[in-house]
Design an enzyme around this catalytic site. Structure first.
Site, PDB file in Angstrom:
ATOM      1  N   TYR A  29      33.094  54.450  47.309  1.00  0.00           N
ATOM      2  CA  TYR A  29      32.750  53.764  46.050  1.00  0.00           C
ATOM      3  C   TYR A  29      31.384  53.085  46.208  1.00  0.00           C
ATOM      4  CZ  TYR A  29      32.176  49.901  42.885  1.00  0.00           C
ATOM      5  OH  TYR A  29      31.622  49.007  42.002  1.00  0.00           O
ATOM      6  N   LYS A  58      27.366  53.851  44.508  1.00  0.00           N
ATOM      7  CA  LYS A  58      26.455  52.889  43.868  1.00  0.00           C
ATOM      8  C   LYS A  58      25.073  52.982  44.523  1.00  0.00           C
ATOM      9  CE  LYS A  58      29.251  51.266  40.833  1.00  0.00           C
ATOM     10  NZ  LYS A  58      29.053  51.638  39.408  1.00  0.00           N
ATOM     11  N   SER A  77      26.399  47.186  42.160  1.00  0.00           N
ATOM     12  CA  SER A  77      27.320  46.210  42.744  1.00  0.00           C
ATOM     13  C   SER A  77      26.735  45.601  44.012  1.00  0.00           C
ATOM     14  CB  SER A  77      28.646  46.914  43.080  1.00  0.00           C
ATOM     15  OG  SER A  77      29.441  46.079  43.894  1.00  0.00           O
TER      16      SER A  77
HETATM   17  C1  WQD Z   1      37.904  39.059  46.556  1.00  0.00           C
HETATM   18  C2  WQD Z   1      38.487  38.255  47.708  1.00  0.00           C
HETATM   19  C3  WQD Z   1      39.861  39.546  49.197  1.00  0.00           C
HETATM   20  C4  WQD Z   1      43.064  40.403  46.365  1.00  0.00           C
HETATM   21  C5  WQD Z   1      35.479  44.307  44.866  1.00  0.00           C
HETATM   22  C6  WQD Z   1      34.498  45.442  44.944  1.00  0.00           C
HETATM   23  C7  WQD Z   1      33.291  45.128  44.104  1.00  0.00           C
HETATM   24  C8  WQD Z   1      33.741  44.850  42.708  1.00  0.00           C
HETATM   25  C9  WQD Z   1      34.673  43.657  42.715  1.00  0.00           C
HETATM   26  C10 WQD Z   1      33.772  46.882  41.418  1.00  0.00           C
HETATM   27  C11 WQD Z   1      38.452  39.007  49.028  1.00  0.00           C
HETATM   28  C12 WQD Z   1      40.688  38.471  48.497  1.00  0.00           C
HETATM   29  C13 WQD Z   1      41.886  39.931  46.916  1.00  0.00           C
HETATM   30  C14 WQD Z   1      44.311  39.921  46.853  1.00  0.00           C
HETATM   31  C15 WQD Z   1      43.133  38.516  48.412  1.00  0.00           C
HETATM   32  N1  WQD Z   1      34.392  45.976  42.156  1.00  0.00           N
HETATM   33  N2  WQD Z   1      41.929  39.004  47.915  1.00  0.00           N
HETATM   34  N3  WQD Z   1      44.292  38.980  47.859  1.00  0.00           N
HETATM   35  O1  WQD Z   1      36.580  42.974  47.331  1.00  0.00           O
HETATM   36  O2  WQD Z   1      34.978  41.067  46.757  1.00  0.00           O
HETATM   37  O3  WQD Z   1      34.905  43.171  45.428  1.00  0.00           O
HETATM   38  O4  WQD Z   1      35.805  44.034  43.529  1.00  0.00           O
HETATM   39  O5  WQD Z   1      32.635  46.885  41.056  1.00  0.00           O
HETATM   40  O6  WQD Z   1      32.426  46.238  44.121  1.00  0.00           O
HETATM   41  O7  WQD Z   1      34.065  45.562  46.287  1.00  0.00           O
HETATM   42  O8  WQD Z   1      36.825  41.637  45.181  1.00  0.00           O
HETATM   43  O9  WQD Z   1      38.742  40.574  44.068  1.00  0.00           O
HETATM   44  O10 WQD Z   1      39.173  42.554  45.615  1.00  0.00           O
HETATM   45  O11 WQD Z   1      38.518  40.355  46.583  1.00  0.00           O
HETATM   46  O12 WQD Z   1      43.134  37.680  49.328  1.00  0.00           O
HETATM   47  O13 WQD Z   1      45.409  40.316  46.385  1.00  0.00           O
HETATM   48  O14 WQD Z   1      39.869  38.016  47.431  1.00  0.00           O
HETATM   49  O15 WQD Z   1      40.247  39.647  50.558  1.00  0.00           O
HETATM   50  O16 WQD Z   1      38.213  38.073  50.052  1.00  0.00           O
HETATM   51  P1  WQD Z   1      35.834  42.195  46.308  1.00  0.00           P
HETATM   52  P2  WQD Z   1      38.391  41.323  45.311  1.00  0.00           P
END
Ligand code: WQD
Length: 337
Positions: free
Chosen positions: A150, A154, A125
């Site tokens: 997590y 990785k 990741s």
């Molecule tokens: C994306 C953006 C949030 C939810 C994570 C893991 C990564 C992979 C993918 C496993 C951010 C914003 C999110 C919400 C929001 N997972 N957001 N409201 O954190 O980039 O990556 O998931 O492999 O390893 O780290 O993805 O989709 O959670 O967030 O504003 O209800 O959307 O703050 O900016 P992230 P995400």
């Protein structure tokens, strides 16, 4: 050739199984169904008309892993997804994450090291980069201290594989560092099935749009970005799945330059949270109910891939757009409901 896909009933795993079958591989799936359902097996079979062999095994049980490889002596190719993957949960339950994500990996490698040759694709990741010093992010960017157990699993996982490949002759591995996988297969027979409240942006958007969730909370709009919201590289899960097949073929053909290689798998394009919301509203012709709230602990400001190495060395390039991915995610949500 028979390939083991661990976690093959999961979101990314199921899409990789379909692409492997499309390329003529016979697939065996191991999954403990802790974060997936057996219905996904039917979805895969409906798409390809080839039912993968499925065995419900928990890779934390060393004996079960050994028995599996005794029964499948002809398997020397593995695509490894089975792991716990909720960033927030990992902070609350570090030992659960270290045990599951690392022990499973070690037991798999202990079996593969007995083989004359083996090919291992590891689901890594972009989290390993943390807040990168430069954008877009290349594979030579510094791997920073993980912000969550997590992410640490990785990083440690990659090091375990690298160290093992160094001393086990015939073992070759590729780690694919995903950016943000979204979307669903265009057949709408498989897709993302978050259990409980979605942690990730796009499933939360589609569930809000369909009425399962009251309102999307946008975690912060005071970041130093164009519109103040975080930027990510959202990649269609089918493009991501195809990268796994390219990586496996690279190892089988012996085209790899090192016995352990790393590739960033993204579109190379960053999109802010608000841009994703706008794109979704256009695609779904619905107005999304969202509210800006405070930042979420652990979020990086921006992360998007430099895809030069994947494009030129692996020979893979993403083809599907953010719009394609959001459209498939929305169709999947509509179909599910
Ligand atoms: C994306 C953006 C949030 C939810 C994570 C893991 C990564 C992979 C993918 C496993 C951010 C914003 C999110 C919400 C929001 N997972 N957001 N409201 O954190 O980039 O990556 O998931 O492999 O390893 O780290 O993805 O989709 O959670 O967030 O504003 O209800 O959307 O703050 O900016 P992230 P995400």
């Amino acid at each position: 050739m028979k390939i083991l896909v661990t976690g093959g009933l999961g979101f990314i795993g199921s899409h990789v199984v379909v692409e492997l079958q499309n390329e003529g591989f016979e697939v065996v799936i191991i999954d403990n169904l802790s974060n997936s359902t057996i219905d996904v097996l039917k979805g895969i079979t409906d798409i390809t008309n080839m039912e993968p062999i499925f065995e419900k095994i928990d890779l934390r049980e060393k004996g079960s892993v050994k028995d599996f490889f005794k029964r499948h002596k002809d398997i020397n190719g593995v695509v490894h997804f089975a792991a716990s993957k909720a960033v927030g949960e990992s902070v609350d339950k570090p030992l659960v994450y270290y045990e599951n994500n690392l022990n499973s990996l070690i037991y798999l490698l202990q079996e593969l090291q007995k083989k004359e040759s083996s090919y291992f694709i590891f689901s890594s990741s972009c989290t390993v980069y943390g807040e990168a010093d430069a954008l877009p992010i290349t594979e030579s960017a510094l791997v920073k201290k993980a912000k969550s157990p997590y992410g640490n699993t990785k990083q440690i996982g990659e090091e375990i594989i690298m160290d093992t490949c160094k001393v086990v002759s015939g073992m070759n591995a590729i780690a694919l560092r995903y950016f943000n996988p979204i979307g669903a297969h265009n057949s709408i027979k498989i897709g993302e099935l978050p259990i409980g409240t979605p942690q990730n942006l796009v499933p939360f958007i589609t569930q809000t749009a369909i009425g399962k969730r009251e309102q999307l909370l946008v975690f912060g709009n005071d970041y130093p970005t164009g519109d103040g919201t975080c930027i990510r590289d959202y990649i269609h899960v089918v493009d991501l799945a195809k990268a796994h097949v390219m990586a496996l073929k690279r190892l089988i053909q012996g085209s790899n330059q090192d016995n352990f290689e790393v590739f960033n798998i993204g579109t190379g394009k960053g999109s802010s949270v608000l841009e994703v919301i706008r794109a979704f509203e256009n695609v779904s012709k619905t107005k999304l109910n969202y509210k800006i709230v405070g930042r979420r602990e652990g979020d990086v400001i921006a992360a998007y891939a430099d895809t030069t190495k994947a494009n030129t060395v692996l020979g893979w390039k993403s083809k599907l757009s953010l719009k394609d991915a959001l459209s498939s995610a929305w169709k999947w949500e509509l179909n599910n409901s």
